[in-house]
Design an enzyme around this catalytic site. Structure first.
Site, PDB file in Angstrom:
ATOM      1  N   GLY A  15       4.124 -29.657  16.085  1.00  0.00           N
ATOM      2  CA  GLY A  15       3.080 -28.735  16.550  1.00  0.00           C
ATOM      3  C   GLY A  15       2.113 -29.210  17.619  1.00  0.00           C
ATOM      4  N   SER A  21      -4.503 -29.317  20.612  1.00  0.00           N
ATOM      5  CA  SER A  21      -3.811 -29.123  19.333  1.00  0.00           C
ATOM      6  C   SER A  21      -4.264 -30.137  18.288  1.00  0.00           C
ATOM      7  CB  SER A  21      -2.296 -29.312  19.502  1.00  0.00           C
ATOM      8  OG  SER A  21      -1.761 -28.412  20.422  1.00  0.00           O
ATOM      9  N   ASP A  66      13.205 -25.677  16.656  1.00  0.00           N
ATOM     10  CA  ASP A  66      12.562 -24.413  16.292  1.00  0.00           C
ATOM     11  C   ASP A  66      12.535 -24.393  14.775  1.00  0.00           C
ATOM     12  OD1 ASP A  66      12.129 -21.770  15.443  1.00  0.00           O
ATOM     13  OD2 ASP A  66      12.789 -20.998  17.389  1.00  0.00           O
ATOM     14  N   TYR A 150      -5.893 -22.031   6.566  1.00  0.00           N
ATOM     15  CA  TYR A 150      -7.224 -21.496   6.853  1.00  0.00           C
ATOM     16  C   TYR A 150      -7.720 -20.680   5.666  1.00  0.00           C
ATOM     17  CZ  TYR A 150     -11.093 -19.251   9.155  1.00  0.00           C
ATOM     18  OH  TYR A 150     -12.356 -18.806   9.447  1.00  0.00           O
ATOM     19  N   TYR A 160      -7.992 -11.843  11.092  1.00  0.00           N
ATOM     20  CA  TYR A 160      -6.970 -12.883  10.896  1.00  0.00           C
ATOM     21  C   TYR A 160      -5.607 -12.250  10.619  1.00  0.00           C
ATOM     22  CZ  TYR A 160      -5.807 -17.798  10.224  1.00  0.00           C
ATOM     23  OH  TYR A 160      -5.297 -19.057  10.367  1.00  0.00           O
ATOM     24  N   LYS A 167      -0.761 -17.725   5.421  1.00  0.00           N
ATOM     25  CA  LYS A 167      -1.427 -18.933   4.918  1.00  0.00           C
ATOM     26  C   LYS A 167      -1.423 -18.967   3.391  1.00  0.00           C
ATOM     27  CE  LYS A 167      -2.497 -20.942   8.780  1.00  0.00           C
ATOM     28  NZ  LYS A 167      -1.559 -21.986   9.250  1.00  0.00           N
ATOM     29  N   ALA A 201      -3.577 -21.631  19.288  1.00  0.00           N
ATOM     30  CA  ALA A 201      -3.365 -20.739  18.135  1.00  0.00           C
ATOM     31  C   ALA A 201      -4.693 -20.107  17.704  1.00  0.00           C
ATOM     32  CB  ALA A 201      -2.734 -21.504  16.980  1.00  0.00           C
TER      33      ALA A 201
HETATM   34  P1  NAI Z   1      -1.674 -24.920  18.523  1.00  0.00           P
HETATM   35  O1  NAI Z   1      -1.409 -23.623  19.204  1.00  0.00           O
HETATM   36  O2  NAI Z   1      -2.024 -26.070  19.362  1.00  0.00           O
HETATM   37  O3  NAI Z   1      -0.468 -25.298  17.546  1.00  0.00           O
HETATM   38  C1  NAI Z   1       0.425 -24.356  16.979  1.00  0.00           C
HETATM   39  C2  NAI Z   1       1.817 -24.948  17.166  1.00  0.00           C
HETATM   40  O4  NAI Z   1       2.829 -24.166  16.501  1.00  0.00           O
HETATM   41  C3  NAI Z   1       2.229 -25.047  18.637  1.00  0.00           C
HETATM   42  O5  NAI Z   1       2.522 -26.377  18.971  1.00  0.00           O
HETATM   43  C4  NAI Z   1       3.470 -24.186  18.692  1.00  0.00           C
HETATM   44  O6  NAI Z   1       4.388 -24.579  19.691  1.00  0.00           O
HETATM   45  C5  NAI Z   1       4.003 -24.351  17.270  1.00  0.00           C
HETATM   46  N1  NAI Z   1       5.041 -23.362  16.973  1.00  0.00           N
HETATM   47  C6  NAI Z   1       4.966 -21.998  17.098  1.00  0.00           C
HETATM   48  N2  NAI Z   1       6.150 -21.451  16.812  1.00  0.00           N
HETATM   49  C7  NAI Z   1       7.006 -22.468  16.492  1.00  0.00           C
HETATM   50  C8  NAI Z   1       8.372 -22.537  16.096  1.00  0.00           C
HETATM   51  N3  NAI Z   1       9.122 -21.435  15.979  1.00  0.00           N
HETATM   52  N4  NAI Z   1       8.920 -23.758  15.851  1.00  0.00           N
HETATM   53  C9  NAI Z   1       8.188 -24.889  15.953  1.00  0.00           C
HETATM   54  N5  NAI Z   1       6.876 -24.881  16.312  1.00  0.00           N
HETATM   55  C10 NAI Z   1       6.290 -23.697  16.570  1.00  0.00           C
HETATM   56  O7  NAI Z   1      -2.898 -24.590  17.518  1.00  0.00           O
HETATM   57  P2  NAI Z   1      -3.572 -25.406  16.308  1.00  0.00           P
HETATM   58  O8  NAI Z   1      -4.862 -24.732  16.065  1.00  0.00           O
HETATM   59  O9  NAI Z   1      -3.537 -26.861  16.572  1.00  0.00           O
HETATM   60  O10 NAI Z   1      -2.631 -25.011  15.081  1.00  0.00           O
HETATM   61  C11 NAI Z   1      -2.108 -25.937  14.188  1.00  0.00           C
HETATM   62  C12 NAI Z   1      -2.204 -25.426  12.763  1.00  0.00           C
HETATM   63  O11 NAI Z   1      -3.567 -25.397  12.346  1.00  0.00           O
HETATM   64  C13 NAI Z   1      -1.659 -24.011  12.541  1.00  0.00           C
HETATM   65  O12 NAI Z   1      -0.997 -23.952  11.294  1.00  0.00           O
HETATM   66  C14 NAI Z   1      -2.935 -23.199  12.499  1.00  0.00           C
HETATM   67  O13 NAI Z   1      -2.775 -21.971  11.830  1.00  0.00           O
HETATM   68  C15 NAI Z   1      -3.824 -24.163  11.720  1.00  0.00           C
HETATM   69  N6  NAI Z   1      -5.248 -23.885  11.749  1.00  0.00           N
HETATM   70  C16 NAI Z   1      -5.864 -23.684  12.949  1.00  0.00           C
HETATM   71  C17 NAI Z   1      -7.193 -23.347  12.987  1.00  0.00           C
HETATM   72  C18 NAI Z   1      -7.864 -23.047  14.288  1.00  0.00           C
HETATM   73  O14 NAI Z   1      -8.934 -22.408  14.277  1.00  0.00           O
HETATM   74  N7  NAI Z   1      -7.321 -23.475  15.419  1.00  0.00           N
HETATM   75  C19 NAI Z   1      -8.021 -23.254  11.748  1.00  0.00           C
HETATM   76  C20 NAI Z   1      -7.283 -23.546  10.541  1.00  0.00           C
HETATM   77  C21 NAI Z   1      -5.933 -23.832  10.563  1.00  0.00           C
END
Ligand code: NAI
Length: 271
Positions: A15, A21, A66, A150, A160, A167, A201
């Site tokens: 991710g 990220s 993926d 979350y 959301y 989640k 995200a």
């Molecule tokens: P981000 O957008 O940097 O990371 C999300 C990742 O999911 C990306 O790297 C994306 O390429 C990957 N992804 C999407 N579809 C995919 C697939 N089919 N196969 C493999 N990878 C895939 O955003 P962030 O915020 O770092 O997100 C990381 C986690 O943290 C997520 O689970 C998000 O829901 C969670 N989170 C984020 C919060 C926020 O406010 N940003 C708060 C609480 C939890």
């Protein structure tokens, strides 16, 4: 400051999309604590190219996968076993996506093809990763798995959308698989419920700016940053937390236990 908490440990980080990220920061912190890492992301995300910068910085190979494809996840574990000459000690699942959110479709009007796809990416993927890891015996005894979640899994945050259902399912899979992987291999599985954080995200959620400011005011310690989250994840990958499993752990500056704060009352009285 590094403490060598992960010296000799090996792990897979899902991710890391760009330097905002949570997974990106976690990879940097794990490296600083002495770990060796394999990075992975969806082929489409890899095409953006940013991950190569991180890969170079921390000396990690990038293996595309993926997370909705059994074949890709299978290949990821086989290749990472070859790379490390054995299993891994930790896995970070830092993946989330809702097509209904992306397309601005209201929760009450969700398109179920999009819902299925979103659940597959955001929640079932944790099951898939664990199932295939177990099949290949790819996570070492006393290994640690963390997935990010979350608080919308427990309480309503209207915008959301179906990510909240995703989640809730993710947290449930962590508990259920945590039982089975614990009994079989002493592997622990936890979710971290993180404060809203400015990432790709996160920013996809409607009204995100208001959302993040509200959470900041509602948290006695303020919102937890992505860097602080990375520190917490390191602690869960370390040997200092060996008996913590099947938990949803709030990393939110106190938000989840707060009814109201003085800062929010003052804001309300202004209006
Ligand atoms: P981000 O957008 O940097 O990371 C999300 C990742 O999911 C990306 O790297 C994306 O390429 C990957 N992804 C999407 N579809 C995919 C697939 N089919 N196969 C493999 N990878 C895939 O955003 P962030 O915020 O770092 O997100 C990381 C986690 O943290 C997520 O689970 C998000 O829901 C969670 N989170 C984020 C919060 C926020 O406010 N940003 C708060 C609480 C939890």
């Amino acid at each position: 400051m590094a403490y060598n908490l992960l010296k000799g440990k090996k792990g897979i980080i899902f991710g890391a999309l760009d330097e905002n990220s949570i997974a990106w920061k976690t990879a940097q912190h794990c490296k600083a604590e002495g770990a060796e890492i394999v990075l992975t992301n969806a082929p489409i995300a890899l095409r953006m190219g940013a991950i190569n910068k991180l890969a170079e910085e921390i000396g990690a190979p990038v293996i595309p996968a993926d997370v909705t494809s059994d074949e890709d996840i299978e290949n990821l574990f086989i290749k990472s076993k070859e790379h490390f000459g054995g299993g891994v000690d930790f896995v970070l699942h830092s993946i989330g996506m809702s097509i209904n959110v992306r397309k601005g479709i209201h929760y009450t009007e969700n398109n179920y093809d999009f819902t299925h796809k979103g659940l597959d990416i955001s929640a079932i993927s944790l099951h898939r990763v664990l199932k295939i890891a177990l099949k290949h015996d790819a996570i070492n005894e006393w290994g640690s798995v963390v997935a990010l979640t979350y608080i919308a899994a427990q309480r309503i945050f209207p915008d959301y959308n179906d990510m909240a259902d995703g989640k809730a399912m993710l947290e449930s899979i962590a508990r259920n698989f945590g039982y089975h992987y614990g009994v079989k291999k002493n592997v622990r599985i936890n979710t971290i419920s993180q404060s809203p954080t400015r990432t790709t995200a996160g920013s996809g959620i409607k009204g995100f700016n208001g959302f993040i400011d509200y959470a900041e005011k509602m948290s006695p310690l303020g919102n937890a940053t992505a860097d602080a989250c990375a520190d917490y994840i390191v602690s869960l990958f370390s040997d200092l937390t060996k008996m913590v499993t099947m938990q949803n752990l709030f990393h939110d500056g106190g938000f989840s236990s707060t009814g109201v704060t003085q800062a929010v009352i003052e804001q309300m009285e202004k209006e």
